[in-house]
Design a protein around this motif. Structure first.
Motif, short mmCIF file in Angstrom:
data_model
loop_
_atom_site.label_atom_id
_atom_site.label_comp_id
_atom_site.label_asym_id
_atom_site.label_seq_id
_atom_site.Cartn_x
_atom_site.Cartn_y
_atom_site.Cartn_z
N UNK A 151 33.73 -17.11 9.88
CA UNK A 151 33.77 -18.57 9.91
C UNK A 151 34.49 -19.02 8.64
N UNK A 152 35.56 -19.77 8.78
CA UNK A 152 36.25 -20.28 7.61
C UNK A 152 35.37 -21.22 6.81
N UNK A 153 35.69 -21.38 5.55
CA UNK A 153 34.94 -22.30 4.70
C UNK A 153 34.93 -23.71 5.32
N UNK A 154 33.72 -24.26 5.47
CA UNK A 154 33.59 -25.58 6.07
C UNK A 154 33.38 -25.57 7.57
N UNK B 63 31.55 -16.04 3.04
CA UNK B 63 31.73 -16.53 4.39
C UNK B 63 30.72 -15.90 5.34
N UNK B 64 30.28 -16.69 6.32
CA UNK B 64 29.57 -16.12 7.47
C UNK B 64 30.60 -15.37 8.32
N UNK C 187 38.71 -11.96 -0.03
CA UNK C 187 37.47 -11.60 -0.72
C UNK C 187 36.46 -11.00 0.26
N UNK C 188 36.37 -11.56 1.47
CA UNK C 188 35.46 -11.01 2.46
C UNK C 188 35.84 -9.59 2.83
N UNK C 189 37.13 -9.36 3.08
CA UNK C 189 37.57 -8.02 3.46
C UNK C 189 37.41 -7.03 2.32
N UNK D 145 30.10 -25.61 3.49
CA UNK D 145 31.11 -26.67 3.51
C UNK D 145 31.73 -26.85 2.14
N UNK D 146 30.92 -26.74 1.10
CA UNK D 146 31.43 -26.98 -0.25
C UNK D 146 31.23 -25.72 -1.09
N UNK D 147 32.06 -25.53 -2.12
CA UNK D 147 33.16 -26.42 -2.51
C UNK D 147 34.32 -26.33 -1.54
#
Length: 271
Positions: free
Chosen positions: A49-52, A5-6, A74-76, A58-60
């Motif tokens: 920023x959440x996925x998408x 994630x960004x 996973x980010x944390x 944006x994908x998957x």
């Protein structure tokens, strides 16, 4: 490994409990700009920023709603943020509840803003599916124009309106549609049974003029949570953190001070 994630990570290297901010739909991490500025002075603040959405891929697409929570986990992990206060607004609040469902031992406090815990109704499933189809066919512009003065109150400052409209129109229709489908089709669980088992302090916040998630929803969550405070913010609709950041931040600051003052305790049992 680079995070998927960004994100924004403001870390003044203090010993206060970190704050993790989860944005709503169809926004990005810049919706938390006032809070990033206010709270990063004396505690670590992480806003993905959440996925998408935003600068995240944006994908998957997430196959189900819990995918958003697993992305945050996973980010944390990657950022080595072991425990934290978790705050989410609207869809972000539902994701925060799902994070607590999946890894409660890491959550020191829960902030639920302008959100609701109930599972999707059949009518809601049809509405979200239809909106997903529309966004893919038409893009975000028409939708953003239609809902702007429900996302923020009609009397909100012009700069706030412009920011919210800009976030919505910058969101990829594919990401927004995937999130809508993940929230529908029985892929988002209800959290009504979870709330009475939340063993950490909670803060429930709502704009007085919110028509998406009205004050009655916030009151019901407040009553269900064992240890919660409720703040109803006048002069705001669905995004009080942007419409009335001074009032929102004061409520959040008082809550964070309370969490900071608590001694670390044993991890809560997994619901």
């Amino acid at each position: 490994m680079a995070p998927f994630l960004a994100y924004e990570d403001k870390d003044p290297d203090t010993h206060r409990v970190p704050l993790v901010l989860v944005h709503g739909h169809p926004f990005d991490r810049t919706m938390w700009a006032p809070q990033l500025e206010t709270f990063s002075a004396d505690r670590r603040v992480v806003a993905p920023d959440l996925r998408g959405y935003g600068a995240s891929p944006v994908t998957p697409a997430v196959p189900d709603f819990s995918g958003f929570a697993r992305d945050i986990e996973a980010l944390l992990d990657e950022l080595k943020v072991e425990s934290f206060v978790l705050a989410g607004l609207s869809m972000g609040g539902q994701i925060a509840m799902d994070c607590y469902r999946l890894f409660p031992e890491r959550v020191r406090g829960l902030v639920l803003a302008d959100t609701f815990p109930s599972a999707e109704t059949p009518e809601g499933v049809r509405t979200r599916d239809a909106m997903a189809d529309r966004l893919l066919a038409e893009g975000m512009g028409g939708y953003a124009d239609e809902v702007l003065e429900r996302m923020v109150a009609p009397y909100a400052p012009a700069g706030v309106k412009a920011h919210v409209h800009r976030m919505m129109t910058a969101t990829a229709p594919e990401g927004a549609a995937a999130a809508l489908r993940a929230r529908a089709r029985a892929r988002r669980p209800g959290y009504d049974d979870l709330l009475p088992r939340v063993s950490v302090p909670a803060l429930v916040v709502v704009g007085a003029d919110d028509t998406f998630t009205p004050v009655s929803d916030a009151l019901a969550m407040h009553m269900a949570l064992p240890d919660s405070a409720l703040h109803i913010i006048d002069g705001a609709a669905h995004m009080p953190n942007l419409e009335r950041p001074d009032v929102f931040d004061q409520a959040l600051a008082e809550f964070l001070a309370r969490v900071d003052a608590r001694q670390p305790s044993a991890a809560p049992p997994r619901p």
